[in-house]
Scaffold this active site. Structure first.
Site: not given
Ligand code: ATP
Length: 322
Positions: A14, A148
């Site tokens: 998203k 989210d």
């Molecule tokens: P958001 O914007 O929803 O906070 P994001 O997209 O910035 O999330 P994600 O890629 O969802 O960040 O991951 C954030 C952290 O969560 C990662 O650095 C990792 O340590 C942890 N994590 C847990 N499960 C997952 C997963 N399935 N994929 C990626 N990271 C994960």
């Protein structure tokens, strides 16, 4: 009906077309008013039955774009937590499952990739175990996993209030075309919120009550130029403070004709709005020519979809939408 040997589910990343953030609340969270747009950068989670209680996790990077080395492969992975949540709700004695995540959404990129994995794992385990949980129950489990996650299940476009989990679908009948520029590094969402609080210091900030009606109007009318003028992300100054190198990438997008550019969510992925699919393709090409990793996408994209064959590397056609 016999249980399937494995189930593959696709969920979208998203961007936040509008993200207003309130002050930190007593429970540590921030109230938000967010306009979520699901985009055509998809995670795929394949769930395969495993004897016993082991949740085995593997991750691949099918497009060679996402560094996956830092992703936790233990019980803290959001997809593993989702599997446990389904097993518990369904009253299963064991939660043995192999979850393979084919990652396309940048890690810690502000695009809700982990949340998309959790949403996909919820749907995949529900199907694999024939747990019979309905959309309402899956959405409830999703909200327990992260703010989210419900949106990754639902997809499309939605206004999110509360911590982003109180969702109302909004009409966005025309596809919008964007160019995403992921960074080679991630930003921690809690750190970005903390940086925002520090930037605001003692300034009085109101709790956001609604998404700007001009955003909703522009989406409903497919008015891309109008939308470009009202995009907003309160987290952007904080993300730019933590990652100042993003400024020059924003300037490159503007210099190459993007209608608007913004940090996606907590960043560091950048999203540039284009006027058409052809414009997005040309903008992505120009940005790649300048040395930036650029991906043309559209949104709204559908939420969780069960794909027909468990073949992680083929582009398959959805059979039905959840
Ligand atoms: P958001 O914007 O929803 O906070 P994001 O997209 O910035 O999330 P994600 O890629 O969802 O960040 O991951 C954030 C952290 O969560 C990662 O650095 C990792 O340590 C942890 N994590 C847990 N499960 C997952 C997963 N399935 N994929 C990626 N990271 C994960």
């Amino acid at each position: 009906m016999s249980a399937p040997a494995s189930v593959r589910v696709r969920t979208p990343g998203k961007i936040n077309v509008s993200l207003k953030v309130g002050p930190q609340r007593a429970d540590g969270y921030h109230g938000v008013a967010s306009l979520y747009l699901a985009v055509s950068l998809f995670e795929e989670v394949t769930a395969t039955e495993l004897a016993g209680d082991e949740i085995r996790l593997t991750v691949s990077d099918p497009d060679n774009r996402v560094p996956v080395a830092g992703i936790p492969l233990d019980g803290s992975n959001l997809a593993a937590r989702a599997a446990r949540a389904v097993a518990a709700r369904a009253g299963r004695a064991s939660a043995g499952v192999h979850l393979h995540i084919a990652k396309r959404v940048p890690v810690a990129g502000g695009m809700g990739g982990g949340s998309a994995d959790a949403a996909a794992a919820l749907v995949a385990c529900n199907e694999l175990w024939q747990a019979g949980l309905g959309t309402g129950e899956l959405t409830e489990l999703a909200a327990g996993l992260g703010a989210d996650v419900p949106f990754a299940l639902m997809g499309g476009a939605a206004a999110g209030l509360g911590v982003g989990d109180r969702l109302t679908p909004v009409p966005a009948p025309q596809p919008l075309h964007w160019v995403l520029v992921p960074a080679a590094y991630g930003l921690s969402t809690p750190q970005v919120f903390a940086a925002l609080d520090a930037l605001r210091a003692d300034a009085k900030v109101a709790e956001p009550a609604e998404v700007d009606p001009r955003i909703l109007g522009a989406l409903a009318a497919g008015n891309t130029a109008g939308l470009a003028g009202v995009l907003v992300n309160d987290l952007q100054p904080a993300a730019l403070e933590l990652a100042p190198g993003l400024e020059s990438v924003l300037a490159a997008g503007a210099g190459n004709g993007a209608l608007a550019g913004m940090v996606s969510g907590s960043g560091p992925t950048l999203a540039f709005l284009a006027s058409s699919e052809a414009h997005a393709a040309a903008l992505a090409e120009a940005l790649r020519g300048g040395g930036h990793a650029a991906i043309a996408v559209y949104g709204p994209a559908p939420g969780a979809v069960v794909l027909p064959e468990p073949d992680p590397d083929s582009a398959a056609t959805p059979t039905h939408r959840k």
